[in-house]
Write an enzyme that holds these catalytic residues in place. Structure first.
Site, PDB file in Angstrom:
ATOM      1  CG  HIS A 178      -2.400  -0.008  11.302  1.00 37.75           C
ATOM      2  ND1 HIS A 178      -1.365   0.734  10.317  1.00 37.75           N
ATOM      3  CD2 HIS A 178      -1.835  -0.414  12.377  1.00 37.75           C
ATOM      4  CE1 HIS A 178      -0.335   0.573  11.396  1.00 37.75           C
ATOM      5  NE2 HIS A 178      -0.390  -0.135  12.366  1.00 37.75           N
TER       6      HIS A 178
ATOM      7  CB  CYS B 277       0.956   0.216   7.900  1.00 40.12           C
ATOM      8  SG  CYS B 277      -0.599   0.038   6.967  1.00 40.12           S
TER       9      CYS B 277
ATOM     10  CG  ASP C  36       0.883  -1.463  15.161  1.00 36.16           C
ATOM     11  OD1 ASP C  36       1.187  -0.695  14.138  1.00 36.16           O
ATOM     12  OD2 ASP C  36      -0.153  -0.929  15.922  1.00 36.16           O
TER      13      ASP C  36
END
Length: 458
Positions: free
Chosen positions: A349, A417, A366
């Site tokens: 991630h 991401c 995030d």
């Protein structure tokens, strides 16, 4: 024969004598028999026998049993003499009984009997034979027995007597006073009610007449969303083809990174971004700022390996990255930048940490709304060490805010991401808000591939 006859006669006399004694004595003393010759005066008891009997105590008469009901003994021996009646106590008992009966009314129990059953009723019985009609039965049904609560209430009223009457009078006077005061307040209350209604109506009119604030439309710049031409799209799709997998499509000279067709395929839909593509794109953003410094913020873009060196398994280590930001390599000091971007790779991630010198903040972004304070604490310590090492300044970051940005575009899948992280950096370096969403990701992938193939960020 003569002896036998004499003994039989004596035996009968002894039995007759014993019969005259009390039952207790006859049961305790055994009879004795003598076979001698009896004198003609045998009917009288002998002196020895009388002396023997005198040694036993006389039997006491049993206690007299009290008779609580009529018995035959009264009929035989006559009734006992009646005691004189105390008329004063009788009158008192009658008075109490009548006082108690004032609050109780017992209905008669009526039993419907046939002709034969009426004859069977005894004359001295307590049951009274009454001939009832149907109308009287209906009237008796309507009569309700007094409840226990009403009887208790009536008894309490009698027991209270005069005190209850006085209390009722005082409570009545208090109620009259309250009623008079309420009547005096009624005009005032009506006036207040009218005033309230008038003010509410006036307020609603003022709200309607007030001009509504004009909401300014959100102005989204066109540059981040300029569509690709057909020629640019064809160029990107050719680079994605399998024929160019091992072919070096472009090479970035300053970073010395080769981009092959296989490396570039990470920008195809549903693919994870790799380090080469991210690092080359960050170099292109820095070159864009250098070309047009007035259009973009002054930023520094660390590559994907910086944080891994700064914070390794052994912990925080400033010496491992001390030479990454020398004046000779950069041409400027980090503390003079508006923003410093640090890509963070967390296994599978991508996230972003930002040192915002202009607003004195440490930001963590995030796309899955994650939080990690250890990253921001490490960057705060790095900034202090960097300023002291390169500029000789002591920076106090204790008053700086550490913000985990929540109101930001978020990914809706498990592979965008890296693309979200690059667009966070792109929009912040432009001085723009994050005006994009998940639906823009396919376009951003094609655009990023086009900019890498041309080694120029728009």
């Amino acid at each position: 024969m003569g002896a036998v006859a004499i003994n039989r006669k004596r035996t009968e006399d002894s039995l007759n004598f014993n019969h005259q004694q009390s039952p207790s004595q006859s049961s305790k003393k055994k009879r004795r028999f003598s076979f001698g010759i009896v004198s003609p005066d045998s009917n009288k008891p002998s002196s020895s026998t009388v002396s023997r009997i005198s040694r036993y105590p006389d039997s006491k008469a049993p206690l007299r049993r009290e008779i609580h009901a009529p018995s035959r003994a009264n009929l035989r021996y006559g009734f006992p003499r009646p005691k004189p009646i105390d008329h004063s106590s009788l009158n008192e008992a009658k008075r109490r009984a009548f006082d108690a009966l004032r609050f109780f009314s017992k209905d008669r129990e009526v039993i419907d009997l046939g002709d034969e059953e009426k004859e069977a009723v005894c004359e001295d019985s307590s049951i009274e034979v009454v001939d009832c009609d149907d109308e009287e039965e209906e009237e008796e049904k309507d009569v309700e027995p007094p409840s226990s609560s009403s009887m208790l209430y009536s008894m309490s009223l009698v027991s209270q007597g005069k005190t209850t009457t006085d209390d009722d009078a005082s409570s009545l006077e208090a109620y009259k006073k309250l009623l008079e005061s309420a009547e005096r307040r009624n005009p005032k209350l009506e006036a207040l009610e009218f005033e309230i209604l008038f003010n509410e109506t006036k307020l609603s009119q003022l709200r309607q007449s007030r001009p509504k604030p004009v909401e300014k439309p959100l102005k989204v710049p066109d540059e981040p969303f300029i569509p690709l031409t057909e020629e640019e799209e064809a160029e990107v799709y050719r680079a994605f083809s399998g024929k160019n997998r091992r072919k070096v499509l472009v090479t970035h000279a300053n970073s010395n990174i080769d981009i092959t067709g296989e490396v570039l395929q990470c920008l195809t839909p549903s693919a994870w971004l790799n380090d080469e593509v991210i690092n080359v794109y960050l170099e292109l953003l820095k070159e864009r700022e250098t070309r047009e410094p007035k259009k973009y913020l002054k930023c520094h873009f660390f590559n994907t390996f910086f944080y891994k060196k700064l914070v390794s398994d052994s912990g925080y280590n400033y010496k491992a990255v001390r030479r990454w930001t020398t004046q000779r390599k950069l041409g400027y000091a980090l503390i003079d930048c508006d923003m410093i971007f640090v890509p963070i790779h967390r296994g599978v991630h991508w996230t972003l940490a930002v040192i915002n010198n202009r607003d004195r903040k440490f930001l963590y972004l995030d796309s899955l709304n994650g939080v990690d304070s250890k990253i921001l604490n490490a960057l705060a310590k790095y900034l202090c060490d960097e300023a002291k090492e390169k500029s000789g300044k002591d920076i106090d970051v204790s008053s700086w805010d550490m913000e985990f940005v929540e109101d930001l575009p978020q990914q809706q899948n498990g592979y965008d991401c890296g693309m979200f992280m690059l667009k966070y950096i792109d929009f912040f370096s432009r001085g723009l808000g994050l005006y994009f969403s998940q639906e823009h990701m396919p376009y951003f992938r094609l655009r990023t591939a086009k900019e890498i193939l041309r080694l120029s960020a728009d």
